[in-house]
Design a protein around this motif. Structure first.
Motif, PDB file in Angstrom:
ATOM      1  N   ASN A 187      -2.096  56.743  23.457  1.00 53.84           N
ATOM      2  CA  ASN A 187      -2.102  58.185  23.200  1.00 53.84           C
ATOM      3  C   ASN A 187      -0.848  58.869  23.743  1.00 53.84           C
ATOM      4  N   ASP A 188      -0.279  59.772  22.932  1.00 51.01           N
ATOM      5  CA  ASP A 188       0.852  60.630  23.322  1.00 51.01           C
ATOM      6  C   ASP A 188       2.183  59.898  23.473  1.00 51.01           C
ATOM      7  N   ILE A 189       2.260  58.643  23.079  1.00 53.24           N
ATOM      8  CA  ILE A 189       3.542  57.934  23.117  1.00 53.24           C
ATOM      9  C   ILE A 189       4.142  57.930  21.715  1.00 53.24           C
ATOM     10  N   GLU A 190       5.317  58.536  21.581  1.00 54.43           N
ATOM     11  CA  GLU A 190       5.979  58.621  20.279  1.00 54.43           C
ATOM     12  C   GLU A 190       6.991  57.504  20.059  1.00 54.43           C
ATOM     13  N   ALA A 191       7.507  56.944  21.145  1.00 50.41           N
ATOM     14  CA  ALA A 191       8.468  55.847  21.014  1.00 50.41           C
ATOM     15  C   ALA A 191       8.364  54.936  22.229  1.00 50.41           C
ATOM     16  N   ALA A 192       8.508  53.642  21.974  1.00 49.97           N
ATOM     17  CA  ALA A 192       8.414  52.652  23.051  1.00 49.97           C
ATOM     18  C   ALA A 192       9.566  51.663  22.931  1.00 49.97           C
ATOM     19  N   PHE A 193      10.148  51.311  24.073  1.00 41.42           N
ATOM     20  CA  PHE A 193      11.266  50.368  24.120  1.00 41.42           C
ATOM     21  C   PHE A 193      10.935  49.282  25.144  1.00 41.42           C
ATOM     22  N   VAL A 194      11.064  48.037  24.735  1.00 36.37           N
ATOM     23  CA  VAL A 194      10.781  46.914  25.628  1.00 36.37           C
ATOM     24  C   VAL A 194      12.054  46.090  25.787  1.00 36.37           C
ATOM     25  N   ILE A 195      12.508  45.956  27.029  1.00 36.94           N
ATOM     26  CA  ILE A 195      13.746  45.234  27.330  1.00 36.94           C
ATOM     27  C   ILE A 195      13.386  43.891  27.957  1.00 36.94           C
ATOM     28  N   THR A 196      13.855  42.815  27.348  1.00 33.60           N
ATOM     29  CA  THR A 196      13.552  41.479  27.861  1.00 33.60           C
ATOM     30  C   THR A 196      14.782  40.582  27.772  1.00 33.60           C
ATOM     31  N   LYS A 197      14.767  39.556  28.594  1.00 36.31           N
ATOM     32  CA  LYS A 197      15.772  38.502  28.459  1.00 36.31           C
ATOM     33  C   LYS A 197      15.165  37.430  27.560  1.00 36.31           C
ATOM     34  N   GLN A 198      15.836  37.158  26.430  1.00 36.51           N
ATOM     35  CA  GLN A 198      15.314  36.152  25.507  1.00 36.51           C
ATOM     36  C   GLN A 198      16.144  34.879  25.514  1.00 36.51           C
ATOM     37  N   PHE A 199      17.369  34.989  26.015  1.00 35.01           N
ATOM     38  CA  PHE A 199      18.231  33.826  26.224  1.00 35.01           C
ATOM     39  C   PHE A 199      18.943  34.027  27.555  1.00 35.01           C
ATOM     40  N   GLU A 200      19.593  33.006  28.039  1.00 29.33           N
ATOM     41  CA  GLU A 200      20.174  33.057  29.377  1.00 29.33           C
ATOM     42  C   GLU A 200      21.188  34.187  29.544  1.00 29.33           C
ATOM     43  N   HIS A 201      21.983  34.431  28.521  1.00 28.54           N
ATOM     44  CA  HIS A 201      23.016  35.468  28.646  1.00 28.54           C
ATOM     45  C   HIS A 201      22.844  36.560  27.587  1.00 28.54           C
TER      46      HIS A 201
END
Length: 484
Positions: free
Chosen positions: A413-427
């Motif tokens: 509820n009440d979230i219009e945008a979401a950003f998820v930051i992850t490491k998917q490879f070593e660099h």
């Protein structure tokens, strides 16, 4: 310095479709008067080319004033026809420079094509004399351009013609393909087989997520389909002058599964639903980029529908892969769906798509669920309706888990945008971005070197730390908040 622009009314045909002659005339008068007033205000010469297209020439001095106001005519037009079932929008392709009028006009047309391929309701501006990056204005609403069956049929005819002129059809999706890339790739393979052509699907089997690995295991149970899979290295041995590459579910060459294989092709076709960005293949034989479509699988399914008959039927397993692709990109038909999406899903189901297979391919294991939950738990508000979740610097996540975390956050509820930051490879750090429609996450991801859809986008950033990427993202989000 000369400025040339081309204006296109994005969804004019849709709006007048249910109007009587009187209201069509009133709409034409409204639009022409608005453009005329705008042109007179800035001393622009303009000419109506046909019912939904205009051409204009301006000097750079006046044009700078238009830029300062960020092409506010786009918003004026939308506000002028709010009583309509559809809101009329416009796009512009604009170019300027000291080159010949022919060159400037050509760049303006290319810019308009880019604006339309990105969903319309925006301006693409570029200097015709340099390699400068294009500038984008507008694009603050979901794409208003809707594909028609006439256009889809024309694309099917063009694709069939290109296939007939080549002996080998290679199909490739983006790196670490999801189910949409896999489904659309094998759907195009079915089209190639309809036309009695050799076809190969390029996949690096050691560069797949757990979900895709599960899919490949199922594919291996069908030897006649599994034999179509080639690695990029093996594909290089077969590519010749009679070969054509079909890019599916992506349009940026840098995202290719095999860059070496991509660079080996002179002839390229594109079938994609992501908005076109600055990076794009040079002179493709066919460009079928439809941001209004739910998925590449939906586009391919429609192409199959036009070419199939009693003798040429899509294999049931491939129908299941295509349906899985649609399921993934629509979040089980919750987002980015149109009537055509459901029609194609129905078509695939009627041709043997197995929902049990679809559920299995899209299922999550416990470990992935726990990882997703951990990402959600690390989220924090950056503005009153935008959240960012940054993973631990030491953890590596696959793209599917990060995407599901972003989708989960957006469902709250009440979230219009979401950003998820992850490491998917070593660099390499990745950002998965989702929006409910109020925030154009594509524009934000483009600022960070990525792209995608208005409401679904991503980027990959190399040689930066998690904190550096997070800081860059938050800076862009704060700029967005300041504008509001």
């Amino acid at each position: 310095m000369t400025v040339i622009g081309i204006i296109s009314l994005d969804n004019y045909d849709d709006i007048i479709d249910k109007m009587d002659d009187k209201n069509i005339s009133l709409l034409n008068t409204l639009v022409t008067t608005m453009i005329s007033d705008w042109a007179n205000e800035y001393h622009i010469f303009y000419k109506r080319v046909n019912t939904d297209r205009y051409f204009f020439v301006a000097s750079m001095n006046e044009f700078e004033q238009i830029k300062e106001k960020k092409f506010d005519i786009l918003q004026r037009l939308k506000e002028s026809n709010t009583n309509s079932e559809f809101v009329l929008t416009m796009s512009m392709g604009v170019a300027y420079g000291h080159s010949s009028m022919e060159k400037i006009g050509e760049v303006a047309q290319n810019n308009l094509d880019m604006a339309l391929a990105r969903g319309g309701d925006q301006v693409v501006l570029k200097d015709a004399d340099s390699q400068a990056k294009p500038q984008f204005f507008g694009g603050q609403t979901e794409g208003t351009i809707r594909r028609t069956r006439t256009r889809s049929r024309a694309m099917s005819t063009s694709l069939k013609k290109i296939f007939s002129e080549n002996k080998k059809i290679f199909i490739m999706g983006h790196r670490y393909p999801d189910m949409d890339a896999i489904g659309s790739a094998f759907g195009v393979a079915a089209l190639a087989q309809f036309n009695q052509k050799e076809c190969y699907v390029i996949i690096e089997q050691d560069e797949v997520t757990e979900d895709t690995e599960r899919c490949l295991t199922e594919i291996n149970k069908h030897p006649e389909i599994a034999k179509l899979i080639f690695s990029g290295k093996k594909a290089l041995e077969y590519i010749d002058d009679d070969s054509v590459l079909v890019m599916v579910d992506y349009n940026r060459p840098s995202l290719s599964i095999s860059k070496e294989a991509f660079e080996a092709f002179d002839k390229i076709m594109i079938i994609d639903h992501h908005r076109r960005g600055e990076e794009f293949p040079d002179h493709p034989l066919l460009t079928y980029v439809e941001p209004a479509s739910s998925s590449a699988s939906e586009l391919v399914a429609e192409l199959i529908q036009f070419q199939s008959n009693k003798r040429k039927k899509v294999p049931k397993f491939i129908a299941g892969l295509l349906l899985s692709g649609i399921y993934v990109d629509t979040k089980s038909f919750f987002t980015r769906t149109t009537a055509q999406t459901f029609q194609m899903a129905s078509y695939l189901k009627s041709h043997g798509a197995d929902l049990t297979l679809v559920r299995y391919l899209l299922s999550s294991d416990l470990n992935s669920y726990l990882q997703m939950s951990e990402l959600v738990a690390r989220s924090e508000y950056i503005t009153k309706n935008i959240v960012v979740a940054a993973a631990s610097e030491n953890e590596i996540y696959d793209n599917v888990t990060a995407s599901k975390a972003a989708d989960t956050l957006l469902s709250m509820n009440d979230i219009e945008a979401a950003f998820v930051i992850t490491k998917q490879f070593e660099h390499e750090i990745s950002i998965n971005a989702r929006s409910s429609g109020g925030v154009n996450v594509q524009r934000i991801m483009e600022k960070l070197g990525g792209g995608g859809h208005f409401s679904n986008a991503a980027t990959q950033i190399k040689d930066q730390s998690m904190k550096e990427v997070q800081k860059s993202l938050i800076n862009e989000l704060k700029k967005l908040d300041d504008k509001e």
